[in-house]
Design an enzyme around this catalytic site. Structure first.
Site, PDB file in Angstrom:
ATOM      1  N   MET A 172      12.494  23.687   2.582  1.00 29.52           N
ATOM      2  CA  MET A 172      11.698  22.870   1.667  1.00 29.52           C
ATOM      3  C   MET A 172      12.565  21.975   0.780  1.00 29.52           C
ATOM      4  O   MET A 172      12.251  20.809   0.559  1.00 29.52           O
ATOM      5  CB  MET A 172      10.823  23.778   0.790  1.00 29.52           C
ATOM      6  CG  MET A 172       9.810  22.994  -0.041  1.00 29.52           C
ATOM      7  SD  MET A 172       8.772  24.017  -1.095  1.00 29.52           S
ATOM      8  CE  MET A 172       7.825  24.941   0.098  1.00 29.52           C
ATOM      9  N   ARG A 184     -10.773  -0.771  14.756  1.00 28.64           N
ATOM     10  CA  ARG A 184     -10.652   0.026  13.546  1.00 28.64           C
ATOM     11  C   ARG A 184     -11.642  -0.611  12.577  1.00 28.64           C
ATOM     12  O   ARG A 184     -12.826  -0.348  12.654  1.00 28.64           O
ATOM     13  CB  ARG A 184      -9.197   0.031  13.048  1.00 28.64           C
ATOM     14  CG  ARG A 184      -8.958   1.065  11.966  1.00 28.64           C
ATOM     15  CD  ARG A 184      -7.486   1.232  11.620  1.00 28.64           C
ATOM     16  NE  ARG A 184      -6.886   0.050  11.007  1.00 28.64           N
ATOM     17  CZ  ARG A 184      -5.636  -0.002  10.548  1.00 28.64           C
ATOM     18  NH1 ARG A 184      -4.853   1.070  10.632  1.00 28.64           N
ATOM     19  NH2 ARG A 184      -5.149  -1.098   9.999  1.00 28.64           N
ATOM     20  N   LYS A 190       0.843  -1.210   0.000  1.00 33.57           N
ATOM     21  CA  LYS A 190       0.000   0.000   0.000  1.00 33.57           C
ATOM     22  C   LYS A 190       0.873   1.252   0.000  1.00 33.57           C
ATOM     23  O   LYS A 190       2.063   1.189   0.327  1.00 33.57           O
ATOM     24  CB  LYS A 190      -0.939  -0.022   1.205  1.00 33.57           C
ATOM     25  CG  LYS A 190      -0.235  -0.023   2.551  1.00 33.57           C
ATOM     26  CD  LYS A 190      -1.185  -0.399   3.689  1.00 33.57           C
ATOM     27  CE  LYS A 190      -0.482  -0.381   5.029  1.00 33.57           C
ATOM     28  NZ  LYS A 190      -1.287  -1.013   6.091  1.00 33.57           N
ATOM     29  N   TYR A 198      16.600  29.580   8.007  1.00 36.39           N
ATOM     30  CA  TYR A 198      15.378  30.306   8.378  1.00 36.39           C
ATOM     31  C   TYR A 198      15.285  30.471   9.893  1.00 36.39           C
ATOM     32  O   TYR A 198      15.548  29.531  10.649  1.00 36.39           O
ATOM     33  CB  TYR A 198      14.148  29.532   7.914  1.00 36.39           C
ATOM     34  CG  TYR A 198      13.857  29.655   6.441  1.00 36.39           C
ATOM     35  CD1 TYR A 198      13.610  30.908   5.867  1.00 36.39           C
ATOM     36  CD2 TYR A 198      13.807  28.528   5.630  1.00 36.39           C
ATOM     37  CE1 TYR A 198      13.325  31.019   4.512  1.00 36.39           C
ATOM     38  CE2 TYR A 198      13.517  28.627   4.270  1.00 36.39           C
ATOM     39  CZ  TYR A 198      13.275  29.881   3.720  1.00 36.39           C
ATOM     40  OH  TYR A 198      12.988  29.992   2.388  1.00 36.39           O
TER      41      TYR A 198
HETATM   42  C1  LIG Z   1      -0.472  -1.944   6.806  1.00 38.94           C
HETATM   43  C2  LIG Z   1      -1.014  -3.245   7.249  1.00 38.94           C
HETATM   44  C3  LIG Z   1      -0.166  -4.350   7.444  1.00 38.94           C
HETATM   45  C4  LIG Z   1       1.344  -4.248   7.415  1.00 38.94           C
HETATM   46  O1  LIG Z   1       1.794  -3.752   8.658  1.00 38.94           O
HETATM   47  P1  LIG Z   1       3.378  -3.682   8.982  1.00 38.94           P
HETATM   48  O2  LIG Z   1       3.416  -3.234  10.388  1.00 38.94           O
HETATM   49  O3  LIG Z   1       3.945  -2.671   8.047  1.00 38.94           O
HETATM   50  O4  LIG Z   1       3.902  -5.035   8.754  1.00 38.94           O
HETATM   51  C5  LIG Z   1      -0.749  -5.573   7.698  1.00 38.94           C
HETATM   52  N1  LIG Z   1      -2.085  -5.701   7.798  1.00 38.94           N
HETATM   53  C6  LIG Z   1      -2.931  -4.658   7.666  1.00 38.94           C
HETATM   54  C7  LIG Z   1      -4.390  -4.866   7.799  1.00 38.94           C
HETATM   55  C8  LIG Z   1      -2.423  -3.390   7.399  1.00 38.94           C
HETATM   56  O5  LIG Z   1      -3.265  -2.353   7.278  1.00 38.94           O
END
Ligand SMILES: *Cc1c(COP(=O)(O)O)cnc(C)c1O
Length: 355
Positions: free
Chosen positions: A299, A129, A34, A251
């Site tokens: 930046m 969640r 992701k 800055y």
């Molecule tokens: C992002 C995510 C993971 C991966 O988590 P890590 O801590 O990066 O290994 C696994 N399962 C779900 C549902 C996630 O949202």
């Protein structure tokens, strides 16, 4: 071309994959890609991973569609679909959605798919969640099992505290999963829990951060737990100022030189994802020498004190993080975690795959 470059090590990535597989030898490995592979670029990661892992996972179907143009590896939608028509894409492109609420369930039950699809029922085992409550599982299982749109059903849950030294909450979540009356195969472990010797038997483990060679534990670096950092961020000194005692830098003039010193300007700033919040401990490496960051990160640039670097001059290469300088340090200086640093790496950084 701007000298800020990210180098992605294929051999380190393959090491991490093999290491994680060895940690969970009876499970298939799902690598979580992701957010553009945690900032590492899916287009570079997917060709390396597709023949060595079993699944990819993403947060959104758009991310899955991008990956599907690169590889046929099955892709898990960790949050399921957002709109009902997306179930047709699951059917067409072999995306495996999580089902974690009534909208997602009903959308699938009402869909008219050409072929049945694999699904996960997402259980809220305590994180609060996503996912259904355990007592709702019987209903979800029954409805999906009876549906012509469903080929196979597994469970998925996510752990809230797997990275913490106190494992009480993790044990509670795992006990809840183990005590479900339905004995379905499940995907449970994230990176941190893969390192738990008491993790549950399961069909699929899901590795995100560990894959990228960073530690999910805030008191340990990747190297100390057997992982290899796969990304190195490098830039160069694009200008040197020789300043006098009492002069200021950057800055807000927040740094005052205690004595005459050479100041290097590094081509990297907060717009590249380098955190503006780093503390006074922050440094970069030049030829193995520490050059402390002085003044505010801007930046596109920040300044470093070159006093400790012999022959400090224009065009010298600078390591911002990587094998020699753990990203965990940068995260700590900024009061954050490696996840945010990786995912903020900007589009304008030039990426290269090495060995
Ligand atoms: C992002 C995510 C993971 C991966 O988590 P890590 O801590 O990066 O290994 C696994 N399962 C779900 C549902 C996630 O949202």
């Amino acid at each position: 071309m701007r000298p800020l470059k990210a180098y992605l090590s294929k051999s380190a990535l393959l090491h991490n994959v093999a290491f994680l597989q060895q940690k969970a030898p009876n499970s298939q490995l799902c690598t979580v890609l992701k957010a553009n592979a945690y900032g590492h670029r899916v287009a570079l990661m997917v060709p390396i991973l597709e023949h060595v892992v079993n699944f990819f996972a993403v947060a959104a179907i758009e991310e899955a569609e991008t990956i599907r143009t690169l590889s046929n590896t099955p892709i898990i939608l960790l949050e399921g679909v957002f709109e009902h028509h997306e179930y047709h894409l699951c059917d067409e492109f072999n995306f495996i959605p999580a089902i974690g609420n009534a909208h997602q369930l009903n959308g699938l039950l009402d869909a008219k798919l050409m072929n049945p699809i694999d699904v996960f029922i997402k259980i809220n085992s305590g994180m609060n969640r996503l996912g259904i409550r355990p007592e709702e599982l019987a209903h979800y299982y029954q409805a999906l099992n009876d549906s012509e749109n469903v080929k196979s059903i597994q469970l998925m849950t996510h752990l809230a505290c797997a990275d913490e030294a106190d494992d009480t909450k993790t044990r509670t979540q795992l006990a809840l999963m183990a005590n479900l009356p339905q004995h379905l195969s499940a995907s449970i472990s994230n990176s941190a829990n893969i390192f738990d010797d008491q993790k549950p038997a399961q069909s699929i483990v899901r590795a995100g951060l560990a894959l990228y060679g960073a530690s999910p534990f805030d008191d340990q670096t990747a190297e100390s737990i057997g992982l290899k950092p796969i990304l190195e961020l490098r830039s160069k000194i694009i200008h040197v100022n020789h300043i006098k005692a009492g002069e200021h830098v950057g800055y807000g003039a927040t740094f005052t030189a205690p004595h005459d010193l050479p100041v290097g300007v590094v081509a990297c700033g907060y717009a590249d994802g380098y955190p503006r919040e780093v503390s006074k401990e922050a440094y970069v490496l030049i030829d193995g020498y520490k050059a402390p960051i002085i003044g505010r990160v801007a930046m596109d640039m920040f300044m470093v004190d070159l006093s400790a670097v012999p022959e400090s001059k224009w065009d010298r290469e600078v390591i911002l993080f990587g094998e020699a300088l753990p990203i965990e340090y940068v995260a700590q200086w900024a009061g954050t975690i490696p996840y945010t640093i990786f995912t903020h790496l900007a589009a304008r950084i030039h990426f290269n795959v090495i060995d």
